[in-house]
Design a protein around this motif. Structure first.
Motif: not given
Ligand SMILES: C[S@@+](CC[C@H](N)C(=O)[O-])C[C@H]1O[C@@H](n2cnc3c(N)ncnc32)[C@H](O)[C@@H]1O
Length: 280
Positions: A120, A122, A125, A148, A168-169, A186, A208
Motif C-alpha cells: 500500500g 501510495g 513515501a 497511486a 497488486r491487491d 488503511p 487509502a
Molecule cells: C494509508 S495509505 C498509505 C500510503 C503510504 N504508504 C503512506 O504511508 O503515506 C494506504 C494505501 O494502501 C492502498 N491499498 C488499499 N487497499 C489495498 C489493497 N487491498 N491492496 C493493496 N493496496 C491497498 C491504498 O491505495 C493506499 O495507497
C-alpha cells in the motif's frame, strides 16, 4: 499589493474557512508562488507583488479555503529526506509514518542488502525513504490503486531512487521473499471517516483511508513472504495497540510489540516471523 497586505487577507480568509494553522499555511502559499521559504517570506513583508503573483496566491488560498490539504495545494510534501509529489491520487504522508520508517531502518541496519516490501505504497513515501536511507536495500512496493502507483513512479523518477513497483491487491496475497514487510494500511472505519476533518474526509482517497480489515490482511499475507526471522512493521491507529499485539501473536509472530509515535501513542506495531517450525 505588498506581501504584508496579501498575507493579512489570506490569514483572514483561511481562519474563516476553519483552517487550523492559517498563518503558517498563508506564509507557505505565498512562499510557494514567490519561490521563498517561510522564514524568507517573513523578511519580505514590504515586497510588492506583480498582478500575476497576486492572482496566483489568491488562487491557492481559495483552494486551501475549500479545505484541500495544504500538501495537494503545494503539489509536494517533505517526508524524511525526500520531497514527494502529492495530489488527490494519494494519501498525504504523515509524520507518524516517518517513525515507522525509522523503526524499519533500525531492524534492517545490520543487513547489507535487505529485501523490503512496502504494501500500500501510495505516494511511495515509505519505500522511497527506505531506499534513500539504506542504499543497499532492494525495495519492492505494491498498491491496488493504479493512480497511486503512477504518483509513486513519478516520485521514484523525481528522487532518482530505485524501487520496483507492482499493482497488486493485497486480498490476492503477496509474492516474493522478504526480510522486512512494512505497511501503513488503511485503518479508519467507514463511520469514523465522516467525523474527521474535511481535508481527510473530502479530499484524500477513501481507498487509502477506510478499511478496518487491512491490518489483519497484511499480517496474514506477510507470513507467506517473510523469511524466517524477518520482520513485519505496521502503522496502526491510535488506541489499537493492545488488540494489534494480540493479533500478531495469534498469527504466530514473535517479539511482538507496539512502539510509540512522537505524541507517545502506540502507532508502530512490529513482529518477527518465527524462525522455526513455520505454520501458515
Ligand atoms: C494509508 S495509505 C498509505 C500510503 C503510504 N504508504 C503512506 O504511508 O503515506 C494506504 C494505501 O494502501 C492502498 N491499498 C488499499 N487497499 C489495498 C489493497 N487491498 N491492496 C493493496 N493496496 C491497498 C491504498 O491505495 C493506499 O495507497
Amino acid at each position: 499589493m505588498r506581501v504584508r497586505e496579501l498575507l493579512a487577507g489570506a490569514v483572514e480568509r483561511l481562519s474563516a474557512a476553519g483552517v487550523e494553522t492559517p498563518r503558517a499555511d498563508a506564509e507557505l502559499l505565498v512562499g510557494h508562488v514567490l519561490g521563498l521559504t517561510r522564514s524568507q517570506v517573513r523578511l519580505e513583508h514590504g515586497r510588492r507583488l506583480s498582478e500575476d503573483e497576486e492572482a496566483a496566491v489568491r488562487g491557492l488560498v481559495e483552494r486551501r479555503a475549500a479545505r484541500e490539504p495544504l500538501a495537494y495545494v503545494l503539489g509536494e510534501w517533505g517526508f524524511r529526506h525526500v520531497t514527494l509529489t502529492v495530489d488527490r491520487r494519494v494519501l498525504v504522508p504523515r509524520p507518524e509514518t516517518e517513525i515507522v520508517v525509522e523503526r524499519c531502518l533500525e531492524l534492517v541496519r545490520d543487513l547489507d542488502a535487505p529485501r523490503v516490501l512496502d504494501v500500500g505504497t501510495g505516494s511511495g513515501a515509505i519505500a522511497l525513504a527506505i531506499a534513500c536511507e539504506h542504499p543497499g536495500a532492494r525495495v519492492t512496493a505494491v498498491d491496488v490503486s493504479a493512480d497511486a502507483l503512477a504518483v509513486a513512479r513519478e516520485n521514484a523518477a523525481r528522487t532518482g531512487l530505485a524501487v520496483v513497483f507492482e499493482q497488486r491487491d493485497l486480498r490476492g496475497g503477496l509474492e516474493g521473499r522478504y526480510d522486512l514487510v512494512v505497511s501503513n494500511p488503511p485503518y479508519v472505519s467507514a463511520a469514523e471517516i465522516e467525523t474527521l476533518e474535511p481535508e481527510v474526509r473530502d479530499w484524500e482517497p477513501r481507498v487509502a483511508t477506510v478499511g478496518e480489515e487491512h491490518t489483519e490482511l497484511v499480517a496474514r499475507a506477510a507470513r507467506g513472504v517473510l523469511e524466517p526471522g524477518g520482520w513485519l512493521v505496521l502503522e496502526i491507529a491510535a488506541g489499537a495497540g493492545a488488540g494489534a499485539v494480540r493479533l500478531l501473536r495469534r498469527l504466530g509472530y514473535e517479539q511482538v510489540r507496539a512502539g510509540a509515535d512522537l505524541a507517545g501513542r502506540d502507532r508502530v506495531l512490529e513482529g518477527r516471523w518465527r524462525t522455526a517450525s513455520r505454520r501458515r
